[in-house]
Structures are given as structure tokens and as C-alpha cells.
Write an enzyme that holds these catalytic residues in place. Structure first.
Site, PDB file in Angstrom:
ATOM      1  CE1 TYR A   1      -4.325   1.787   0.870  1.00 54.52           C
ATOM      2  CE2 TYR A   1      -2.446   3.461   1.770  1.00 54.52           C
ATOM      3  CZ  TYR A   1      -3.549   3.157   0.880  1.00 54.52           C
ATOM      4  OH  TYR A   1      -4.555   4.020   1.123  1.00 54.52           O
TER       5      TYR A   1
ATOM      6  CG  PHE B   1      -7.751  16.020 -24.498  1.00 58.76           C
ATOM      7  CD1 PHE B   1      -8.204  15.769 -27.021  1.00 58.76           C
ATOM      8  CD2 PHE B   1      -8.683  15.076 -24.167  1.00 58.76           C
ATOM      9  CE1 PHE B   1      -8.626  14.038 -26.334  1.00 58.76           C
ATOM     10  CE2 PHE B   1      -9.019  14.203 -24.138  1.00 58.76           C
ATOM     11  CZ  PHE B   1      -9.199  13.713 -25.626  1.00 58.76           C
ATOM     12  CG  ASP B   2     -12.694  16.066 -25.299  1.00 59.38           C
ATOM     13  OD1 ASP B   2     -11.353  15.347 -24.777  1.00 59.38           O
ATOM     14  OD2 ASP B   2     -13.392  16.042 -25.919  1.00 59.38           O
TER      15      ASP B   2
ATOM     16  CG  ASP C   1      -2.288  17.321 -22.211  1.00 57.30           C
ATOM     17  OD1 ASP C   1      -1.661  16.086 -22.150  1.00 57.30           O
ATOM     18  OD2 ASP C   1      -3.004  17.235 -22.619  1.00 57.30           O
TER      19      ASP C   1
ATOM     20  CB  ALA D   1      -1.042  12.896 -24.006  1.00 46.04           C
TER      21      ALA D   1
ATOM     22  CE  LYS E   1      -4.009   9.946 -24.968  1.00 44.43           C
ATOM     23  NZ  LYS E   1      -5.199   9.888 -23.958  1.00 44.43           N
TER      24      LYS E   1
ATOM     25  CG  HIS F   1     -19.441  12.791 -28.119  1.00 41.56           C
ATOM     26  ND1 HIS F   1     -19.788  14.150 -27.335  1.00 41.56           N
ATOM     27  CD2 HIS F   1     -18.469  12.203 -27.938  1.00 41.56           C
ATOM     28  CE1 HIS F   1     -18.341  13.887 -26.710  1.00 41.56           C
ATOM     29  NE2 HIS F   1     -17.632  12.700 -26.733  1.00 41.56           N
TER      30      HIS F   1
HETATM   31  N1  F0G Z   1      -4.255  15.152 -23.229  1.00 43.33           N
HETATM   32  C1  F0G Z   1      -4.837  14.624 -24.160  1.00 43.33           C
HETATM   33  C2  F0G Z   1      -4.062  15.670 -25.104  1.00 43.33           C
HETATM   34  C3  F0G Z   1      -4.903  13.291 -24.559  1.00 43.33           C
HETATM   35  O1  F0G Z   1      -5.714  12.988 -25.501  1.00 43.33           O
HETATM   36  C4  F0G Z   1      -5.871  12.781 -23.523  1.00 43.33           C
HETATM   37  C5  F0G Z   1      -6.928  11.922 -24.092  1.00 43.33           C
HETATM   38  C6  F0G Z   1      -6.055  13.323 -22.553  1.00 43.33           C
HETATM   39  C7  F0G Z   1      -4.920  14.741 -21.948  1.00 43.33           C
HETATM   40  C8  F0G Z   1      -6.815  12.774 -21.012  1.00 43.33           C
HETATM   41  O2  F0G Z   1      -5.829  11.726 -20.939  1.00 43.33           O
HETATM   42  O3  F0G Z   1      -8.238   9.699 -21.074  1.00 43.33           O
HETATM   43  O4  F0G Z   1      -5.885   9.207 -20.248  1.00 43.33           O
HETATM   44  O5  F0G Z   1      -7.059  10.550 -19.033  1.00 43.33           O
HETATM   45  N2  F0G Z   1      -7.269  11.404 -25.128  1.00 43.33           N
HETATM   46  C9  F0G Z   1      -7.739   9.896 -25.442  1.00 43.33           C
HETATM   47  C10 F0G Z   1      -8.012  10.317 -26.857  1.00 43.33           C
HETATM   48  C11 F0G Z   1      -9.219   9.704 -25.190  1.00 43.33           C
HETATM   49  O6  F0G Z   1      -8.893   9.527 -27.674  1.00 43.33           O
HETATM   50  O7  F0G Z   1      -7.362  10.920 -27.889  1.00 43.33           O
HETATM   51  P1  F0G Z   1      -7.323  10.121 -20.297  1.00 43.33           P
END
Ligand code: F0G
Length: 448
Positions: free
Chosen positions: A75, A127-128, A215, A217, A258, A440
């Protein structure tokens, strides 16, 4: 990397296989109708080639599967945490890292630590989920994309950044909480950000006394593009490019699904000790103790291996070449693709392919449903259904890492070619039932 052949091969061989579903067209017609014409509602068992996302869909290596067995499930103070910490520090220079269950968990903790209601976040493009997390704490998320093609179409617009920071300096109480740069810039097609741009953003943040976050990713794909395209970086090894990218930042969030090449996971790191402490408190509330952060010890081990594998030059060469090949061949069979392609996906302009469909009849949905019916290919719409009022009707075909071979890509191209020949006959769609938010994912649709 010494490859000098015309043929680029997958730099791996297959040790464990997974059968993919192959359905008949009538079976796909039933599946699509049952899913109310919304590919998010299809069972994976009805999908032949799944290009919905490159997130969490990669194939782990035998070294990663072996690392799972080393997972220490303590843990507190898990050995696996320190294994991960060592790799993250080597790559990023950050000495304190929090694991999280995925990228958006890191975003939520960051937003609750650094942002106050009414403040402003400047990003090349949010990112969204990043935007949603910032807006959820009452912030205003502003995108400053460079907005043109070229080698680094993911860059932040420095003139717009200067203007936004100058405007902020003139306020009695400055409102800009932080500047964030997303590498690669997913929302504009996975386009890379140059080192020159990162350095310039850092200088401006220093001058304005504003923190700078990444960010990260798709940090590995971004580093590869810097090595290929940024003057002066061609001879640098990738790890040193990655370290330089992170050296400009005060902190970062990362979806490890990613370029971490794991199926679940995320990271959060910050230099400021006060923020670090606050983040720790937030993390414990929802993710878990700071040395596991919502992940199993085995997940931490697999991530420690995956982060390094993502920087293998043979892998990145194959990865980016696969995307470029996919885009070039699609273009050759008459599919309007966004060029040059970025690092993780190919984007099709559904409006150009289906000019007979108005935005309110969802041309992107028409195209992805046609690709599914034709060959069981699942793509995602980035147009008027996902983003009401969107100026563009894009369809994304995202490539999972190390999952599909060139024959799979050739098959998708053949499917797309057949769809192109019938483009003018494809129907528009209407919404028959929709939830209040994030429509969506779950809306019911019907062909018109
Ligand atoms: N930032 C970027 C640039 C991303 O592309 C994503 C996720 C996230 C943050 C959020 O990360 O999914 O681990 O919580 N992108 C995916 C996509 C969902 O299909 O482009 P997460």
C-alpha cells in the site's frame, strides 16, 4: 537507427495473438441499427479494425508483461513506485511524481490546486477533458493554436500569447493562472510542437511570472518530430530531447495510455513544494496513497518499461511512418485527409468528401457509419455531433500502438476507397434521443 530500406517493417514480432471479429455485412447492419447508429454503443465484438482511439489500446511488450510479475502491491512505499519514479526522473528531471489512474485524474488534481474561479488558462489547444476539468473549477480555457500547416503546426501562437499576457498585466488583478502546452497537439490533428516554441513560451512565462505546464500525453512522438524537423536536433539522442522539453516546464500532466504504452495510467508532477503538498492531499481523496495513485503496483512496473520503449527510435520511425503511409494512400484513393499527418492518427475532412450533407445532418457520422458498414472499421467523429457549432467536420482514424500491421492498414484503405465511390449516396443523420451533456457518447441517431 540505421534503417535504409524502402520497406519499413514493424520492429517487433508477434508472440501472442488475439482473433479479431469478422462479420458479414448483414451482421454489421444489425449491429449498427442495434447501436442506434452510434459507434460508441457498438460492442467491440462487432468491430473488425478499431481506430476509435490510440488511448489505452496499445499492445504491451513481453518485457512489460514480465514486469507485471514484479509488481509490488504494498500500500505504501511500493518498490514499483520507485521503479517508475526512477524512469520518470531520468526522462523528465522531475523528482516527485504522482501516479494517477489516467490523464484526466491528473488534470482534475492540477485544476483544484493551481486554479481559482474566474482565472484564465492559455493552451496551444486544450484537449476536451483538460478544458472540462479547468472549466469545472470556474476557469476560462483559451486556445492559442498557431493555426497553419508546416513542420510544427501544433505550436502555440506566440503573438497571441504575448497579447494575452500583456492584456493580463494591465489588469488590476492578473487572471492568467498558467500556460499549458499540449504535446503533440491532439485537437489540431496530433501535430507536434517545436523546441523553439517551448523555449519561447518558457521565456514569456518567466517574464510574466506565470507557471508553465505540459500536457505530455504524446511526449515521445513529439520528441521524434523535433529530432526529425527542428534545426539542430537531428544528432541529439531522444532522451536528451525529452529532458529538454520537460526542463522548460514547472509541472506536467500525462495520460500514460498513449506514449506510456499501458492500458491504464497517468502521471502528475510539479516542482513547487507547496503545490506538491496540496496535490498530495487531493490525490489521497480520490486516487489513493501517493505511491500508487489509483493504479496497481504491476501497472506502475509496466509503465516504467513502456515509457522507455516509446522512445525506441526504430519504434518511433515505424510509428510515424505508418501514419504517414496511411494518410498518403488514403489521399491517393481520393479521401480528403488533413496533411501533413501528425503522430497518432489520420484525419479525414468529411465535409469535403460529403458536400451534399449539411452540418446539421452530421457528415462525420455519415462517413464513420459508412466505414463501419463497409468493412467493420470504427473511427470517431470530431464534428457537429461531438462539438455543436464546430467549424469543421473531421473524422479521426487513430492508430493503437503496436497493434495493427501494414495489411490491416491496407485493408482500411480499401474499405475507404469503396466508401469514396459511393460518397454521393451516403445519407445524413438525425438525432432521435440525446442526453443533456456529452451527447456524442450516447445519443440515438437515425439515417435520414
Ligand atoms: N490530454 C490529451 C492530449 C489527450 O489526448 C487525452 C486523451 C487526455 C489528456 C486525457 O487523458 O484519457 O487518460 O484521461 N485522449 C484520448 C483520445 C481519450 O482519444 O484522444 P485520459
Amino acid at each position: 537507427m540505421t534503417w535504409d530500406f524502402k520497406t519499413i517493417i514493424e520492429p517487433f514480432r508477434i508472440k501472442s495473438v488475439e482473433a479479431i471479429p469478422i462479420l458479414t455485412r448483414p451482421e454489421r447492419e444489425v449491429a449498427l441499427k442495434t447501436a442506434a447508429y452510434n459507434l460508441f454503443k457498438l460492442p467491440a465484438a462487432a468491430v473488425t479494425i478499431d481506430l476509435l482511439t490510440d488511448s489505452g489500446t496499445g499492445a504491451m511488450s513481453s518485457a512489460q508483461w514480465a514486469a507485471l510479475m514484479r509488481g509490488d502491491e504494498s500500500y505504501a512505499g511500493s518498490n514499483s513506485y520507485f521503479a517508475l519514479q526512477t524512469v520518470v526522473e531520468r526522462l523528465t528531471g522531475f523528482t516527485n511524481v504522482f501516479p494517477c489512474h489516467q490523464g484526466r485524474a491528473a488534470e482534475r488534481i492540477l485544476s483544484r490546486t493551481v486554479i481559482k474561479p474566474g482565472q484564465i488558462i492559455l493552451n496551444n489547444t486544450h484537449f476536451d477533458t483538460t478544458r472540462a476539468n479547468f472549466e469545472a473549477v470556474g476557469a476560462v480555457a483559451i486556445d492559442l493554436p498557431v493555426g497553419s500547416g508546416g513542420d510544427f503546426a501544433g505550436d502555440m501562437d506566440l503573438d497571441a500569447l504575448d497579447a494575452a499576457l500583456a492584456e493580463d498585466a494591465a489588469r488590476a488583478v492578473p487572471l492568467v493562472a498558467m500556460v499549458m502546452v499540449t504535446v503533440t497537439n491532439n485537437a489540431v490533428g496530433g501535430q507536434p510542437v517545436s523546441m523553439t516554441n517551448l523555449r519561447a513560451v518558457r521565456e514569456r512565462c518567466d517574464a510574466a511570472n506565470v507557471p508553465f505546464f505540459l500536457d505530455a500525453a504524446r511526449f515521445a512522438e513529439n520528441a521524434w518530430f523535433i529530432k526529425q524537423r527542428d534545426p539542430g536536433y537531428g544528432d541529439r539522442d531522444l532522451e536528451s530531447i525529452v529532458r529538454e522539453m520537460f526542463s522548460y516546464a514547472d509541472g506536467f500532466t500525462m495520460s500514460a495510455k498513449k506514449d506510456g504504452i499501458v492500458n491504464i495510467g497517468g502521471l502528475l508532477a510539479v516542482k513547487d513544494p507547496d503545490w506538491h503538498q496540496q496535490m498530495k492531499n487531493e490525490l489521497i481523496l480520490t486516487e489513493g496513497f501517493p505511491t500508487y495513485g489509483g493504479l496497481a503496483g504491476r501497472d506502475l512496473e509496466a509503465l516504467a518499461v513502456g515509457l522507455l520503449e516509446a522512445l525506441d527510435e526504430d519504434y518511433l520511425h515505424y510509428r510515424t511512418r505508418t501514419i504517414a503511409y496511411f494518410a498518403e494512400r488514403l489521399q491517393a484513393v481520393g479521401v480528403p485527409v488533413v496533411m501533413p499527418p501528425g503522430g497518432h492518427a489520420v484525419y479525414i475532412d468529411a465535409h469535403l468528401l460529403l458536400p451534399h450533407l449539411a452540418a446539421d445532418t452530421f457528415p462525420g457520422i455519415s462517413l464513420i457509419n459508412a466505414l463501419y458498414l463497409e468493412g467493420g472499421v470504427r473511427a470517431v467523429e470530431l464534428g457537429s455531433l461531438m462539438f455543436p457549432g464546430s467549424p469543421r467536420e473531421l473524422v479521426r482514424l487513430a492508430m493503437p500502438r503496436r497493434v495493427y500491421t501494414q495489411a490491416h492498414v491496407d485493408y482500411v484503405i480499401e474499405v475507404a476507397e469503396r466508401v469514396v465511390t459511393r460518397a454521393s449516396t451516403l445519407p445524413g443523420y438525425q438525432i432521435t434521443r440525446a442526453p443533456a451533456a456529452l451527447r456524442h457518447f450516447s445519443a440515438d441517431l437515425a439515417p435520414i
